[in-house]
Every structure is written in C-alpha cells, then in structure tokens.
Design a protein around this motif. Structure first.
Motif, PDB file in Angstrom:
ATOM      1  N   ILE A 155       4.719   6.082   5.017  1.00 29.67           N
ATOM      2  CA  ILE A 155       5.088   6.118   6.436  1.00 29.67           C
ATOM      3  C   ILE A 155       6.530   5.646   6.613  1.00 29.67           C
ATOM      4  CG2 ILE A 155       4.627   5.090   8.697  1.00 29.67           C
ATOM      5  CD1 ILE A 155       1.671   4.995   7.918  1.00 29.67           C
ATOM      6  N   ALA A 156       6.902   4.582   5.879  1.00 30.43           N
ATOM      7  CA  ALA A 156       8.272   4.073   5.968  1.00 30.43           C
ATOM      8  C   ALA A 156       9.268   5.130   5.509  1.00 30.43           C
ATOM      9  CB  ALA A 156       8.418   2.804   5.134  1.00 30.43           C
ATOM     10  N   LEU A 157       8.939   5.852   4.450  1.00 27.23           N
ATOM     11  CA  LEU A 157       9.827   6.908   3.955  1.00 27.23           C
ATOM     12  C   LEU A 157       9.974   8.030   4.971  1.00 27.23           C
ATOM     13  CD1 LEU A 157       8.947   7.283   0.155  1.00 27.23           C
ATOM     14  CD2 LEU A 157      11.162   6.677   1.155  1.00 27.23           C
ATOM     15  N   ILE A 158       8.876   8.390   5.619  1.00 23.14           N
ATOM     16  CA  ILE A 158       8.929   9.450   6.635  1.00 23.14           C
ATOM     17  C   ILE A 158       9.842   9.035   7.785  1.00 23.14           C
ATOM     18  CG2 ILE A 158       7.568  10.670   8.375  1.00 23.14           C
ATOM     19  CD1 ILE A 158       5.215  10.611   6.416  1.00 23.14           C
ATOM     20  N   VAL A 159       9.694   7.786   8.228  1.00 26.01           N
ATOM     21  CA  VAL A 159      10.558   7.291   9.310  1.00 26.01           C
ATOM     22  C   VAL A 159      12.014   7.254   8.849  1.00 26.01           C
ATOM     23  CG1 VAL A 159      11.077   5.313  10.784  1.00 26.01           C
ATOM     24  CG2 VAL A 159       8.698   5.939  10.330  1.00 26.01           C
ATOM     25  N   SER A 202       0.832  -1.195   0.000  1.00 24.73           N
ATOM     26  CA  SER A 202       0.000   0.000   0.000  1.00 24.73           C
ATOM     27  C   SER A 202       0.870   1.249   0.000  1.00 24.73           C
ATOM     28  CB  SER A 202      -0.910   0.000   1.230  1.00 24.73           C
ATOM     29  OG  SER A 202      -0.146   0.056   2.414  1.00 24.73           O
ATOM     30  N   ALA A 203       0.384   2.264  -0.707  1.00 21.28           N
ATOM     31  CA  ALA A 203       1.128   3.520  -0.809  1.00 21.28           C
ATOM     32  C   ALA A 203       1.269   4.169   0.561  1.00 21.28           C
ATOM     33  CB  ALA A 203       0.422   4.464  -1.773  1.00 21.28           C
ATOM     34  N   GLN A 204       0.271   3.974   1.423  1.00 15.15           N
ATOM     35  CA  GLN A 204       0.311   4.601   2.744  1.00 15.15           C
ATOM     36  C   GLN A 204       1.452   4.037   3.581  1.00 15.15           C
ATOM     37  OE1 GLN A 204      -3.295   4.160   4.982  1.00 15.15           O
ATOM     38  NE2 GLN A 204      -2.673   5.604   6.576  1.00 15.15           N
ATOM     39  N   VAL A 234       7.608  -1.322  -8.595  1.00 15.29           N
ATOM     40  CA  VAL A 234       8.609  -0.270  -8.798  1.00 15.29           C
ATOM     41  C   VAL A 234       8.680   0.633  -7.574  1.00 15.29           C
ATOM     42  CG1 VAL A 234       9.223   1.729 -10.215  1.00 15.29           C
ATOM     43  CG2 VAL A 234       8.333  -0.331 -11.304  1.00 15.29           C
ATOM     44  N   GLU A 235       7.536   0.907  -6.959  1.00 15.17           N
ATOM     45  CA  GLU A 235       7.509   1.766  -5.790  1.00 15.17           C
ATOM     46  C   GLU A 235       8.261   1.129  -4.615  1.00 15.17           C
ATOM     47  OE1 GLU A 235       4.932   0.971  -7.595  1.00 15.17           O
ATOM     48  OE2 GLU A 235       4.440   2.895  -8.542  1.00 15.17           O
ATOM     49  N   GLN A 236       8.089  -0.179  -4.445  1.00 14.70           N
ATOM     50  CA  GLN A 236       8.817  -0.870  -3.379  1.00 14.70           C
ATOM     51  C   GLN A 236      10.326  -0.843  -3.625  1.00 14.70           C
ATOM     52  OE1 GLN A 236       6.358  -4.501  -3.821  1.00 14.70           O
ATOM     53  NE2 GLN A 236       6.225  -4.487  -1.585  1.00 14.70           N
ATOM     54  N   PHE A 237      10.706  -1.082  -4.879  1.00  9.19           N
ATOM     55  CA  PHE A 237      12.124  -1.054  -5.239  1.00  9.19           C
ATOM     56  C   PHE A 237      12.710   0.333  -5.028  1.00  9.19           C
ATOM     57  CE2 PHE A 237      15.407  -0.169  -8.414  1.00  9.19           C
ATOM     58  CZ  PHE A 237      16.341  -1.158  -8.102  1.00  9.19           C
TER      59      PHE A 237
END
Length: 208
Positions: free
Chosen positions: A132-136, A126-128, A188-191
């Motif tokens: 959140i992972a990117l923010i952390v 999920s994009a959410q 692609v987003e996960q990568f």
C-alpha cells in the motif's frame, strides 16, 4: 480593442520598457497556465504592443538607443586566450533536469518521509502495508511529475523507472547489508521500499 486596453491586459503602462512588457507577459503566461482562453488573450495583447512599438519606431516616435542605431561604432573586444570557455549543460540534460522551488522539494519530501517512516517503523512489516505504501508513493511521484509539464507518458515512464530501479537496487544492497539490517530490526523488503521512496522523491523533485 484599443492600444490602451492591450497595455491594461498585460498590466503595464504605455511607457513601459520592453523588458517590463516581456516580464509581464511571462508572468501572466505562468499564471494562466492551462487556461487557453486567457493565454490567447495575453499573446494577442503582447503581439499588438510589439507591432505598435515597431510602427512607432519606424515613424521616429520612439528614440532608438545609440547602441542600436550606430551598431557599427561598437567594437568587439576579442576574448583573452587564457579565458576559460563557459561550460553549458547539454541540451538533453537541460530538458530532463528541473530547477524546483523550495515548495516543490518539501511537499513530495514530506509525503515520502511519512511513507518511509511507515515502512521502517512498522513492527509487523506486513507485505500488505509495504505494498500500500508503494502504491501511494508511486501515485505521489506521478502526481508531482505530471503537474510540471502535463506530460502523462513522461510521468509514467519516469515513475516506473524509479520504482523498478529502487526495488532492484534495494534488494541487492539489502542482501549485502543483511547482518546490519537484522541488528536494527529492518527487513530487506523494508530497506528496499525505503530506498525506492528516496529515489522517487529525487525523480519527482528534480526531473521534469
């Protein structure tokens, strides 16, 4: 404050060598980093000891090493023509690159490894969750960069550059590797997110 108190302040004896005094000062400066009251006291004790040593040397109470008193006796050996010059890193590179301890490498690596695992093995992808992972991850990178030299702007700049570069590079390489990623069940987003975490780890660990 007496001279004895100055030596006690640095934790050295009165017959300590200059190298021992210098090492004690540097150790205390690192120990009390950010505590301006203690730092000022350490510097004052260090300066007082140096002034006392200088006065004693001028009065002949401290023996001057032979190599210092009779420096004209020393002959300089010319360097061999075939000796290769010592290569030094540019000054700007020395200011940018850090020499982290093992702890400074492992701590952020543990956080970014966990975030990467969350991004890769999140079956919902999920994009959410990725956001959140990117923010952390961004917060982690900023924290480890800022605690090194307490430079807010520099920490923000390096973290921002790592984030943008990682996302752009991840999108480009992810598109090129799309068939392979699809076979592994990775989007692609996960990568792109995982590649960004790797870059942020390198920046927070090995840059000042």
């Amino acid at each position: 404050m007496g001279d004895q108190n100055y030596y006690e302040k640095l934790g050295v004896s009165e017959d300590a060598t200059f190298d021992e005094i210098q090492e004690a000062r540097n150790r205390l400066l690192q120990q009390y980093s950010g505590d301006y009251k203690h730092l000022e006291a350490v510097e004052a004790a260090y300066d007082a000891i140096l002034m006392e040593r200088l006065r004693m040397r001028q009065e002949g109470k401290i023996k001057v090493p032979e190599g210092i008193r009779f420096a004209e006796r020393l002959t300089q050996v010319p360097p061999k023509e075939n000796s290769s010059p010592v290569q030094k890193s540019p000054e700007w590179l020395q200011r940018l690159v850090d020499q982290p301890s093992l702890t400074d490498i492992i701590l952020p690596a543990t956080v970014f490894l966990g975030l990467s695992a969350l991004s890769i093995f999140d079956t919902a992808a999920s994009a959410q969750i990725l956001q959140i992972a990117l923010i952390v991850g961004v917060g982690t990178s900023f924290f480890f960069l800022y605690r090194k030299e307490k430079k807010f702007g520099r920490a923000v700049l390096l973290t921002g550059m790592g984030l943008v570069t990682g996302l752009i590079a991840g999108a480009i390489f992810g598109s090129l590797l799309l068939p392979q990623l699809s076979s592994l069940g990775i989007s692609v987003e996960q990568f792109s997110t995982t590649l960004t975490f790797i870059l942020l780890w390198l920046i927070s660990s090995f840059l000042r």
